[in-house]
Motif scaffolding. Structure first.
Motif, PDB file in Angstrom:
ATOM      1  N   ALA A 221      32.721  23.947  53.007  1.00  0.00           N
ATOM      2  CA  ALA A 221      31.954  22.714  53.213  1.00  0.00           C
ATOM      3  C   ALA A 221      32.615  21.560  52.480  1.00  0.00           C
ATOM      4  CB  ALA A 221      30.517  22.910  52.733  1.00  0.00           C
ATOM      5  N   ALA A 222      33.062  21.807  51.250  1.00  0.00           N
ATOM      6  CA  ALA A 222      33.737  20.758  50.484  1.00  0.00           C
ATOM      7  C   ALA A 222      35.040  20.346  51.167  1.00  0.00           C
ATOM      8  CB  ALA A 222      34.006  21.253  49.062  1.00  0.00           C
ATOM      9  N   LYS A 223      35.771  21.320  51.716  1.00  0.00           N
ATOM     10  CA  LYS A 223      37.004  21.013  52.441  1.00  0.00           C
ATOM     11  C   LYS A 223      36.724  20.104  53.625  1.00  0.00           C
ATOM     12  CE  LYS A 223      38.093  23.529  55.684  1.00  0.00           C
ATOM     13  NZ  LYS A 223      37.930  23.576  57.167  1.00  0.00           N
ATOM     14  N   ASP A 224      35.662  20.387  54.368  1.00  0.00           N
ATOM     15  CA  ASP A 224      35.333  19.591  55.544  1.00  0.00           C
ATOM     16  C   ASP A 224      34.921  18.174  55.163  1.00  0.00           C
ATOM     17  OD1 ASP A 224      35.891  21.829  57.014  1.00  0.00           O
ATOM     18  OD2 ASP A 224      33.812  22.309  57.481  1.00  0.00           O
ATOM     19  N   VAL A 225      34.151  18.038  54.085  1.00  0.00           N
ATOM     20  CA  VAL A 225      33.750  16.700  53.629  1.00  0.00           C
ATOM     21  C   VAL A 225      34.979  15.920  53.169  1.00  0.00           C
ATOM     22  CG1 VAL A 225      32.408  15.435  51.906  1.00  0.00           C
ATOM     23  CG2 VAL A 225      31.399  17.400  53.059  1.00  0.00           C
ATOM     24  N   ALA A 226      35.918  16.596  52.516  1.00  0.00           N
ATOM     25  CA  ALA A 226      37.144  15.920  52.091  1.00  0.00           C
ATOM     26  C   ALA A 226      37.950  15.428  53.292  1.00  0.00           C
ATOM     27  CB  ALA A 226      37.990  16.861  51.233  1.00  0.00           C
ATOM     28  N   ILE A 236      29.622   7.860  50.352  1.00  0.00           N
ATOM     29  CA  ILE A 236      28.613   8.908  50.170  1.00  0.00           C
ATOM     30  C   ILE A 236      29.273  10.279  50.261  1.00  0.00           C
ATOM     31  CG2 ILE A 236      26.545   9.963  51.173  1.00  0.00           C
ATOM     32  CD1 ILE A 236      25.681   7.146  52.018  1.00  0.00           C
ATOM     33  N   ALA A 237      30.150  10.447  51.245  1.00  0.00           N
ATOM     34  CA  ALA A 237      30.847  11.725  51.388  1.00  0.00           C
ATOM     35  C   ALA A 237      31.682  12.034  50.151  1.00  0.00           C
ATOM     36  CB  ALA A 237      31.725  11.713  52.632  1.00  0.00           C
ATOM     37  N   ARG A 238      32.350  11.032  49.598  1.00  0.00           N
ATOM     38  CA  ARG A 238      33.166  11.275  48.408  1.00  0.00           C
ATOM     39  C   ARG A 238      32.290  11.683  47.220  1.00  0.00           C
ATOM     40  NH1 ARG A 238      38.259  10.820  49.081  1.00  0.00           N
ATOM     41  NH2 ARG A 238      39.165   9.443  50.673  1.00  0.00           N
ATOM     42  N   ALA A 239      31.121  11.043  47.095  1.00  0.00           N
ATOM     43  CA  ALA A 239      30.222  11.407  46.009  1.00  0.00           C
ATOM     44  C   ALA A 239      29.708  12.838  46.180  1.00  0.00           C
ATOM     45  CB  ALA A 239      29.056  10.423  45.954  1.00  0.00           C
ATOM     46  N   ILE A 240      29.394  13.203  47.411  1.00  0.00           N
ATOM     47  CA  ILE A 240      28.898  14.555  47.658  1.00  0.00           C
ATOM     48  C   ILE A 240      30.009  15.571  47.466  1.00  0.00           C
ATOM     49  CG2 ILE A 240      28.067  16.082  49.499  1.00  0.00           C
ATOM     50  CD1 ILE A 240      26.184  13.800  50.300  1.00  0.00           C
ATOM     51  N   HIS A 241      31.227  15.234  47.853  1.00  0.00           N
ATOM     52  CA  HIS A 241      32.350  16.145  47.609  1.00  0.00           C
ATOM     53  C   HIS A 241      32.487  16.420  46.110  1.00  0.00           C
ATOM     54  CE1 HIS A 241      36.623  17.209  46.909  1.00  0.00           C
ATOM     55  NE2 HIS A 241      36.434  17.941  47.985  1.00  0.00           N
TER      56      HIS A 241
END
Length: 264
Positions: A221-226, A236-241
Motif C-alpha cells: 500500500a505504501a509503495k502504491d501511494v508513493a 495528502i498522499a505524501r503525508a499518509i505515505h
C-alpha cells in the motif's frame, strides 16, 4: 486464444498465487515461475527461470511487487518471446513504468496492462476488478478468469486508473484510522462509531478498513501511494505515505490493521 493457448504466469505472491491457480483450474496449459520456489508447490509445470517459463508461451502474465521487479524480470525474458505473444502486466506499477516496459519488448509482442483491484479473497474466488489498457480482445477469455474487466483505453491507461483508485482507497483507510483516534479522544465507543460509519457515505471505505479475510500488506500500500505521489503533487498522499512507513512492524499486515497503529 483458446484452451490450448499456453500460459506462463510469473509471480506467485499473495495475489499471484491464487490468480495462477484459477488459470490452472480453467484448464489452460500453465507454466509458473516465482523467485522463491516454495510458492510454486502444487503446480504441475514449474520453470527454473523467467526465460524458461515463457518459452513457447502464447500469453505471459506478470504479477510482481513493484516497477523494479517487473523491469528486472521482463528484461530477463523479453528476447525469448515469440512474435504474437501477449504480455499481460497485472502488477501495480503506474503508467510511466508500463510505457518503459513497452520499450523492452521485441516487435510482434503485444503489451496489455491489466492491474487488478481486490484482495486475496477475491483473487481466489475470481472476483477481482481489472483495469485493462491496450489491445486486449485476444486475451479477454483469460482476463475474465480473474474477474470483471473494465476497458480503459490505450496501453498505460489501466495502470493510470488503478493508481488513482488504490491511492484513494489507501488514503481513505488511513483516514478511518485517524477517525478512530479522534473517537477515542472524544470517548466515543468503537462499536458505536462503526455503526455510524456503516450508515453513512463512509460505509464502503470503513468496510475495507474493518474487513476480515482480506490481505493487502501495508508495505505494498505504501509503495502504491508513493507511485501516486511521484506522478502528481499530492501532499495528502505524501503525508499518509509517511504514516504508513512509520510503523515497520506493520509492513506485512493487512492495510486495515494500520488503524490500530494510528490509535496508539
Amino acid at each position: 486464444m483458446d484452451k490450448n493457448s499456453k500460459i506462463a504466469f510469473l509471480g506467485l505472491g499473495s495475489m499471484g498465487g491464487p490468480m495462477a491457480r484459477r488459470v490452472a483450474a480453467a484448464g489452460y496449459p500453465l507454466t509458473v515461475w516465482n523467485r522463491s520456489s516454495g510458492r510454486a508447490d502444487g503446480f504441475a509445470e514449474v520453470a527454473e527461470s523467467p526465460a524458461d517459463a515463457v518459452q513457447d508461451a502464447d500469453v505471459v502474465v506478470t504479477m510482481l511487487a513493484d516497477p523494479a521487479a517487473v523491469r528486472e524480470v521482463v528484461s530477463s525474458f523479453a528476447s525469448k518471446l515469440k512474435p504474437g505473444t501477449v504480455l499481460v502486466e497485472a502488477s501495480t506499477i503506474g503508467p510511466a513504468a508500463v510505457q518503459e516496459l513497452a520499450g523492452l519488448l521485441p516487435d510482434g509482442v503485444t503489451l496489455v496492462d491489466a492491474p487488478v483491484m481486490g484482495s486475496v479473497d477475491r483473487a481466489a474466488s475470481g472476483e477481482l476488478s481489472l483495469f485493462v489498457g491496450g489491445h486486449a480482445d485476444e486475451v479477454m477469455p483469460l482476463l475474465k478468469v480473474f474477474g470483471s474487466v473494465n476497458r480503459t483505453g490505450a496501453v498505460g491507461t489501466g495502470a493510470a486508473v488503478k493508481l488513482v483508485m488504490i491511492n484513494a482507497i489507501v488514503n481513505g483507510v488511513a483516514l478511518i484510522g485517524e477517525a478512530l483516534a479522534l473517537a477515542d479522544a472524544l470517548g466515543i465507543p468503537e462499536e458505536q462509531l462503526k455503526r455510524a460509519m456503516a450508515a453513512s457515505p463512509l460505509a464502503g471505505i470503513a468496510g475495507r478498513a474493518f474487513a476480515e479475510g482480506a490481505y493487502f500488506p501495508v508495505r505494498l500500500a505504501a509503495k502504491d501511494v508513493a507511485l501516486a505521489a511521484d506522478a502528481a503533487e499530492l501532499p495528502i498522499a505524501r503525508a499518509i505515505h509517511a504514516r504508513l512507513t512509520a510503523y515497520p512492524e506493520a509492513a506485512n499486515e493487512d492495510i486495515g490493521q494500520i488503524t490500530k497503529y494510528f490509535r496508539t
